[in-house]
Design a protein around this motif. Structure first.
Motif, PDB file in Angstrom:
ATOM      1  N   TYR A 165      31.341  41.126  26.939  1.00 60.33           N
ATOM      2  CA  TYR A 165      32.450  40.319  26.440  1.00 60.33           C
ATOM      3  C   TYR A 165      33.768  40.910  26.930  1.00 60.33           C
ATOM      4  O   TYR A 165      33.880  42.125  27.161  1.00 60.33           O
ATOM      5  CB  TYR A 165      32.466  40.303  24.908  1.00 60.33           C
ATOM      6  CG  TYR A 165      31.210  39.788  24.262  1.00 60.33           C
ATOM      7  CD1 TYR A 165      31.070  38.445  23.937  1.00 60.33           C
ATOM      8  CD2 TYR A 165      30.159  40.651  23.946  1.00 60.33           C
ATOM      9  CE1 TYR A 165      29.911  37.966  23.327  1.00 60.33           C
ATOM     10  CE2 TYR A 165      28.999  40.187  23.337  1.00 60.33           C
ATOM     11  CZ  TYR A 165      28.879  38.846  23.040  1.00 60.33           C
ATOM     12  OH  TYR A 165      27.737  38.384  22.440  1.00 60.33           O
ATOM     13  N   ASP A 166      34.789  40.039  27.070  1.00 59.61           N
ATOM     14  CA  ASP A 166      36.114  40.565  27.366  1.00 59.61           C
ATOM     15  C   ASP A 166      36.839  40.857  26.056  1.00 59.61           C
ATOM     16  O   ASP A 166      36.276  40.710  24.967  1.00 59.61           O
ATOM     17  CB  ASP A 166      36.912  39.611  28.264  1.00 59.61           C
ATOM     18  CG  ASP A 166      37.236  38.279  27.580  1.00 59.61           C
ATOM     19  OD1 ASP A 166      37.035  38.159  26.353  1.00 59.61           O
ATOM     20  OD2 ASP A 166      37.677  37.351  28.281  1.00 59.61           O
ATOM     21  N   GLY A 167      38.089  41.305  26.158  1.00 49.50           N
ATOM     22  CA  GLY A 167      38.822  41.727  24.966  1.00 49.50           C
ATOM     23  C   GLY A 167      39.108  40.625  23.981  1.00 49.50           C
ATOM     24  O   GLY A 167      39.439  40.900  22.818  1.00 49.50           O
ATOM     25  N   THR A 168      38.992  39.364  24.408  1.00 49.54           N
ATOM     26  CA  THR A 168      39.226  38.244  23.498  1.00 49.54           C
ATOM     27  C   THR A 168      37.947  37.763  22.830  1.00 49.54           C
ATOM     28  O   THR A 168      37.972  36.826  22.034  1.00 49.54           O
ATOM     29  CB  THR A 168      39.862  37.057  24.254  1.00 49.54           C
ATOM     30  OG1 THR A 168      38.931  36.551  25.229  1.00 49.54           O
ATOM     31  CG2 THR A 168      41.135  37.492  24.963  1.00 49.54           C
ATOM     32  N   GLY A 169      36.797  38.385  23.186  1.00 48.94           N
ATOM     33  CA  GLY A 169      35.522  37.969  22.624  1.00 48.94           C
ATOM     34  C   GLY A 169      34.799  36.934  23.458  1.00 48.94           C
ATOM     35  O   GLY A 169      33.732  36.450  23.055  1.00 48.94           O
ATOM     36  N   ARG A 170      35.350  36.600  24.629  1.00 46.22           N
ATOM     37  CA  ARG A 170      34.704  35.609  25.496  1.00 46.22           C
ATOM     38  C   ARG A 170      33.513  36.236  26.213  1.00 46.22           C
ATOM     39  O   ARG A 170      33.624  37.313  26.781  1.00 46.22           O
ATOM     40  CB  ARG A 170      35.709  35.083  26.522  1.00 46.22           C
ATOM     41  CG  ARG A 170      35.167  34.006  27.460  1.00 46.22           C
ATOM     42  CD  ARG A 170      36.314  33.351  28.216  1.00 46.22           C
ATOM     43  NE  ARG A 170      37.049  34.331  29.002  1.00 46.22           N
ATOM     44  CZ  ARG A 170      36.868  34.534  30.313  1.00 46.22           C
ATOM     45  NH1 ARG A 170      35.960  33.819  30.965  1.00 46.22           N
ATOM     46  NH2 ARG A 170      37.574  35.426  30.953  1.00 46.22           N
ATOM     47  N   GLN A 171      32.377  35.561  26.178  1.00 45.51           N
ATOM     48  CA  GLN A 171      31.167  36.076  26.821  1.00 45.51           C
ATOM     49  C   GLN A 171      31.254  35.877  28.332  1.00 45.51           C
ATOM     50  O   GLN A 171      31.475  34.774  28.819  1.00 45.51           O
ATOM     51  CB  GLN A 171      29.932  35.366  26.266  1.00 45.51           C
ATOM     52  CG  GLN A 171      28.618  35.859  26.853  1.00 45.51           C
ATOM     53  CD  GLN A 171      27.411  35.190  26.226  1.00 45.51           C
ATOM     54  OE1 GLN A 171      27.172  35.323  25.032  1.00 45.51           O
ATOM     55  NE2 GLN A 171      26.652  34.472  27.024  1.00 45.51           N
TER      56      GLN A 171
END
Length: 274
Positions: free
Chosen positions: A237-243
Motif C-alpha cells: 500500500y502507499d501512504g494513503t492506503g491505496r493498494q
C-alpha cells in the motif's frame, strides 16, 4: 585660498578616504570558529573537509577543518553556515528524500495456522526480515526501513504484533513515517505427521552339525515428519492506503521455512521498479 574652498577640498579627501577604507573592509572574509573566535582574510578554497584562507595582507595559505567552523561571512555579505546548522540541513535533505515517496517498511507478517505452536512473534519477525531481504535483491526505486526500526516504532505506539490487523495501512504508514507499507499473511496448514521406517534381520552362527540357523535379531529404523501446506500472501500500500500490489505464492514443497522461496518469487513481481 578661500577658507570655504579649502574646507570643501578637505571634505572631499575625507570622503574618498572613508570610501576606500570601507571598500578595503568589505574585501575581507570573516571566519567564525566554533569556539567563538574569528579569523579575517580571504577564503581561497572550500573542500569537503578543509577551508583554505590567507590573512589580510599575507600570501601564506592556512587550512581549517570545516568541523571547527560555525559560519563564514563573505566580503559580499553572503553567509554560509556549518556545524550544527549544517547537520540540520542534512536532516532536512533526508526529510525531502522521504517526502519524495521512496521509503518502504515491511510489517511483521500475520500467521494463519491450525497449529498454534508455530504462531509466534519470532516467526513473524523472521518472515519480515526475509521479505526485506527478498525485495532488496530487486532493482526497486525505494529505500527500506530497517525492520528493527519498524518494530520499535510499532512498540512505542502500543501496537503489538497480534494487533496489527486492527490498524489500516495508511495509519501504519503515518506511524512509521514511510511512503509504502508491505503487509502479508503466511498460511500454514499442519496436515499431520507421517512415519517412515524399515527393518532388517540377522542370524547367529550355525550350530555344529545342524543345518538350521540359530536365533534371529531384528533392527527397526523409523523417522517421523510433519506435512504442511503453505501459502504466502503479500500486499503493498502507499501512504494513503491505496493498494498497489497484491499476489500469493504456494511453494511446491511445504515446510516451515518455505516462505523464503515464495517471497523471492513475489518480490520479482513488485511494480516499484526504477
Amino acid at each position: 585660498m578661500r577658507p570655504i574652498k579649502l574646507f570643501l577640498i578637505l571634505f572631499m579627501f575625507l570622503c574618498i578616504g572613508a570610501k576606500q577604507t570601507a571598500v578595503a573592509q568589505q574585501k575581507e572574509d570573516v571566519i567564525y570558529l566554533a569556539d567563538g573566535s574569528q579569523k579575517k582574510g580571504k577564503i581561497v578554497s572550500i573542500s569537503d573537509e578543509l577551508i583554505k584562507f590567507s590573512y589580510t595582507g599575507e600570501a601564506v595559505l592556512y587550512e581549517l577543518k570545516k568541523d571547527k567552523i560555525s559560519k563564514i561571512v563573505f566580503a559580499n555579505g553572503r553567509e554560509e553556515i556549518f556545524g550544527q546548522n549544517s547537520s540540520a540541513e542534512k536532516s532536512s535533505n533526508k526529510a525531502e528524500e522521504r517526502s519524495a515517496g521512496n521509503l518502504l517498511a515491511v510489517i511483521p507478517f500475520e500467521i494463519a495456522s491450525n497449529d498454534q505452536s508455530i504462531m509466534t512473534d519470532v516467526m513473524r519477525k523472521k518472515i519480515q526480515e526475509a521479505c526485506v531481504e527478498a525485495m532488496q535483491g530487486q532493482k526497486l526505486a525505494v529505500q527500506f526501513q530497517d525492520p528493527r526500526t519498524t518494530n520499535a516504532l510499532l512498540s512505542k505506539n502500543g501496537i503489538n504484533f497480534s494487533e496489527i490487523d486492527n490498524h489500516t495501512p495508511d495509519e501504519l504508514a503515518k506511524i512509521l513515517q514511510v511512503d509504502y507499507v508491505v503487509m502479508g499473511v503466511y498460511d500454514i496448514e499442519n496436515k499431520g505427521a507421517s512415519t517412515y521406517g524399515s527393518s532388517s534381520s540377522s542370524y547367529g552362527n550355525k550350530q555344529n552339525g545342524d543345518k538350521e540357523k540359530g536365533s534371529s535379531v531384528t533392527t527397526n529404523n523409523s523417522y517421523t515428519t510433519t506435512n504442511y501446506n503453505t501459502k504466502v500472501h503479500m500486499t503493498i500500500y502507499d501512504g494513503t492506503g491505496r493498494q498497489l500490489f497484491s499476489d500469493s505464492k504456494s511453494p511446491l514443497f511445504g515446510t516451515l521455512d518455505s516462505y523464503k522461496g515464495a517471497l523471492k518469487t513475489l518480490a520479482k513481481k513488485v511494480p516499484l521498479t526504477k
